[in-house]
Scaffold this active site. Sequence first.
Site, PDB file in Angstrom:
ATOM      1  CB  CYS A  79     -18.916  35.380 121.259  1.00 31.91           C
ATOM      2  SG  CYS A  79     -19.929  35.647 119.565  1.00 31.91           S
ATOM      3  CB  CYS A  82     -18.045  33.817 118.087  1.00 34.40           C
ATOM      4  SG  CYS A  82     -18.331  35.715 118.081  1.00 34.40           S
TER       5      CYS A  82
END
Length: 324
Positions: A79, A82
Site C-alpha cells: 500500500c 500507507c
Amino acid sequence: MQPRNMSMSGVVDLAAVKAAGEAKVKAEQARAEAARQGGGGAVPPSALVIDVDEAGFERDVLQRSAEVPVVIDFWAEWCEPCKQLGPLLERLAREYSGRFVLAKIDVDANQMLMQQFGIQGIPAVFAVVAGQALPLFQGAAPEAQIRQTLDQLIQVGEERFGLTGIAVDQDAAADDAAEPAEVPAGPYDALLASAAQALDADDFAGAVQAYRNVLSDDPANMEAKLGLAQAELLSRVKEMDAQRVREAAAANPADVQAQLAAADLDLVGGHVEDAFGRLVETVRRTFGDDRDAARVRLLELFEVIGPDDPRVMAARTALARVLF
C-alpha cells in the site's frame, strides 16, 4: 463537523461513544489493578509504537486501552499511501509523549482483525479507548487534520474515560532526541503544511495553488495529488444549494452538469458509491464532450478517495465496462 479531508470517513463524532460511564469504571479498575501489581511505570519512547498481531491484540490493544487511547494503523507492505501515513503517525506518537499509543497491524498477516473491524480499504485508522472501538479516518490525510483528530480523541479519553496517558521515560526520550533524525524533512513539507492550513481555513483557492506548486515539481507526490483533489471538490460545493442541486439532478437525468454537481454533493456527504454510480451511469448514456466531462470528474473523485479503496476499484471496473 464537516471533514476537511474527504478521504477521511469523517472525524468521528466522539461525543456519541456508547457506555462511556461503564467503560470509565472498567478503565479505573484496570489502572488500579496495574498499580497493585507494580505496573504503570514510565515506558521508553520505543514502547509508544508497537506491532500488533491477532494473538497479542487483547493484551496490547484492549487491555492497554484502559490506560491510554490506542490508535490502530491498518496497513500493508504493498500500500503506497500507507508508506506515507505510517511514518507520520509514528512521529506523532513520539511527539505526543504518551498521550496515545500507536498499534500497527499488517492486514495481510491479520485477516481476522481486518474483518472484525470491517476494513474496506487501507490505510485505515481506528482508536480503542477503554475497550471502545472508534473509526477515525481512512486513507492518507494532511498532518494538520490528523493532529486535530488526535486532539479530539485525547480530549474524549480524558473527559469521558479518565485516561490521562502513560508516563514516558524522559531520560530515554532525551537520548532519542539527541540522535540524528532518521528521516529528514522533505523538500515540500513547508508547502504541504501551508496547503493543509489553507484547506482547514476554507481558503480553497490558496490550497489548490499550493498543491499545484508541489505537483509542478513533483507530479507523483501522493499527498499533493490527494490534497488538490480534495481542495477542488470542496471549492466546487462551497456555494452550492444542496436542495436545488439534487432537485435539478432528479428532474434532468440528461443534464450532465447537474449530475456532476450532485455527484460532488454525494461524495462530500459520504455517499461514495452513489457518487461513483451516478457518474458511471452518466458516462454510459452520453457521448462526446459530455461523456468526457463525466469521465474526468469521476477520475477526480477517485483521487479524493484513494486508489486502493475497494469502492474505487469497483467503480473503475464499472467505468471500463461502459467505455469499452
